[in-house]
Write a protein that holds these residues in place. Sequence first.
Motif, PDB file in Angstrom:
ATOM      1  N   SER A 184      -8.300  11.079  -8.007  1.00 31.61           N
ATOM      2  CA  SER A 184      -9.496  11.164  -7.067  1.00 31.61           C
ATOM      3  C   SER A 184     -10.790  11.778  -7.814  1.00 31.61           C
ATOM      4  O   SER A 184     -11.779  11.494  -7.556  1.00 31.61           O
ATOM      5  CB  SER A 184      -8.976  12.208  -5.979  1.00 31.61           C
ATOM      6  N   GLN A 222       0.913  -1.312  -0.096  1.00 26.98           N
ATOM      7  CA  GLN A 222      -0.008  -0.066  -0.134  1.00 26.98           C
ATOM      8  C   GLN A 222       0.781   1.289   0.024  1.00 26.98           C
ATOM      9  O   GLN A 222       0.737   2.237  -0.700  1.00 26.98           O
ATOM     10  CB  GLN A 222      -0.882  -0.160   1.236  1.00 26.98           C
ATOM     11  N   LEU A 223       1.857   1.199   0.869  1.00 27.05           N
ATOM     12  CA  LEU A 223       3.057   2.582   0.701  1.00 27.05           C
ATOM     13  C   LEU A 223       3.460   2.478  -0.414  1.00 27.05           C
ATOM     14  O   LEU A 223       3.870   3.563  -1.008  1.00 27.05           O
ATOM     15  CB  LEU A 223       3.980   2.322   2.004  1.00 27.05           C
ATOM     16  N   ALA A 274      -2.544  12.692  -8.057  1.00 25.11           N
ATOM     17  CA  ALA A 274      -3.405  12.237  -7.310  1.00 25.11           C
ATOM     18  C   ALA A 274      -4.661  12.728  -7.095  1.00 25.11           C
ATOM     19  O   ALA A 274      -5.722  12.198  -6.946  1.00 25.11           O
ATOM     20  CB  ALA A 274      -2.916  12.367  -5.794  1.00 25.11           C
ATOM     21  N   ASP A 279       2.805  14.771  -8.574  1.00 19.22           N
ATOM     22  CA  ASP A 279       2.623  13.624  -7.907  1.00 19.22           C
ATOM     23  C   ASP A 279       1.210  14.275  -7.417  1.00 19.22           C
ATOM     24  O   ASP A 279       0.103  13.426  -7.566  1.00 19.22           O
ATOM     25  CB  ASP A 279       3.205  13.309  -6.662  1.00 19.22           C
ATOM     26  N   GLN A 280       1.068  15.526  -6.873  1.00 17.39           N
ATOM     27  CA  GLN A 280      -0.159  15.820  -6.372  1.00 17.39           C
ATOM     28  C   GLN A 280      -1.318  15.910  -7.532  1.00 17.39           C
ATOM     29  O   GLN A 280      -2.133  15.711  -7.297  1.00 17.39           O
ATOM     30  CB  GLN A 280      -0.163  17.369  -5.647  1.00 17.39           C
ATOM     31  N   ASP A 323       2.479   2.179  -3.400  1.00 19.44           N
ATOM     32  CA  ASP A 323       1.629   2.588  -4.041  1.00 19.44           C
ATOM     33  C   ASP A 323       1.445   4.216  -4.119  1.00 19.44           C
ATOM     34  O   ASP A 323       0.754   4.879  -4.974  1.00 19.44           O
ATOM     35  CB  ASP A 323       0.267   1.925  -4.270  1.00 19.44           C
ATOM     36  N   LYS A 324       2.086   4.675  -3.054  1.00 20.87           N
ATOM     37  CA  LYS A 324       1.662   6.340  -2.834  1.00 20.87           C
ATOM     38  C   LYS A 324       3.205   6.813  -3.361  1.00 20.87           C
ATOM     39  O   LYS A 324       4.097   6.256  -4.046  1.00 20.87           O
ATOM     40  CB  LYS A 324       1.922   6.690  -1.319  1.00 20.87           C
ATOM     41  N   PRO A 325       2.553   8.113  -3.679  1.00 19.99           N
ATOM     42  CA  PRO A 325       3.746   9.159  -4.383  1.00 19.99           C
ATOM     43  C   PRO A 325       5.025   9.082  -3.512  1.00 19.99           C
ATOM     44  O   PRO A 325       5.092   9.352  -2.317  1.00 19.99           O
ATOM     45  CB  PRO A 325       2.921  10.490  -4.406  1.00 19.99           C
ATOM     46  N   LEU A 352       5.673  10.393   0.390  1.00 15.36           N
ATOM     47  CA  LEU A 352       6.336   9.585   1.435  1.00 15.36           C
ATOM     48  C   LEU A 352       7.650   9.873   2.290  1.00 15.36           C
ATOM     49  O   LEU A 352       7.633   9.808   3.270  1.00 15.36           O
ATOM     50  CB  LEU A 352       6.191   8.160   0.816  1.00 15.36           C
TER      51      LEU A 352
END
Length: 89
Positions: free
Chosen positions: A82, A31-32, A78, A74-75, A34-36, A40
Amino acid sequence: MTAQRAYQLGIVNKVVPAEMTVVVAKRIARQLADKPPLALRMAKEAVLKAFESPLSEGLAMERKSFYFLFSTEDQKKACMHSWKSEKAC
């Protein structure tokens, strides 16, 4: 201290049976992953800084990181993700 007591005190956020520890740890790691990565890394830096700084410095670093990250690619990705899943940015 038992794992259940650590959970009650908020030291850990999850308690699992011993035989499930590696399975759950790998799930969290995926899960981590998969995050930007930049977000992180900055989150980790903010947490580590919080342990060695007064609250005001930790909050200032968190705020600085937030503002910086909001301007990154990245934002934008995301936010688009969303938006596609009908969640607010």
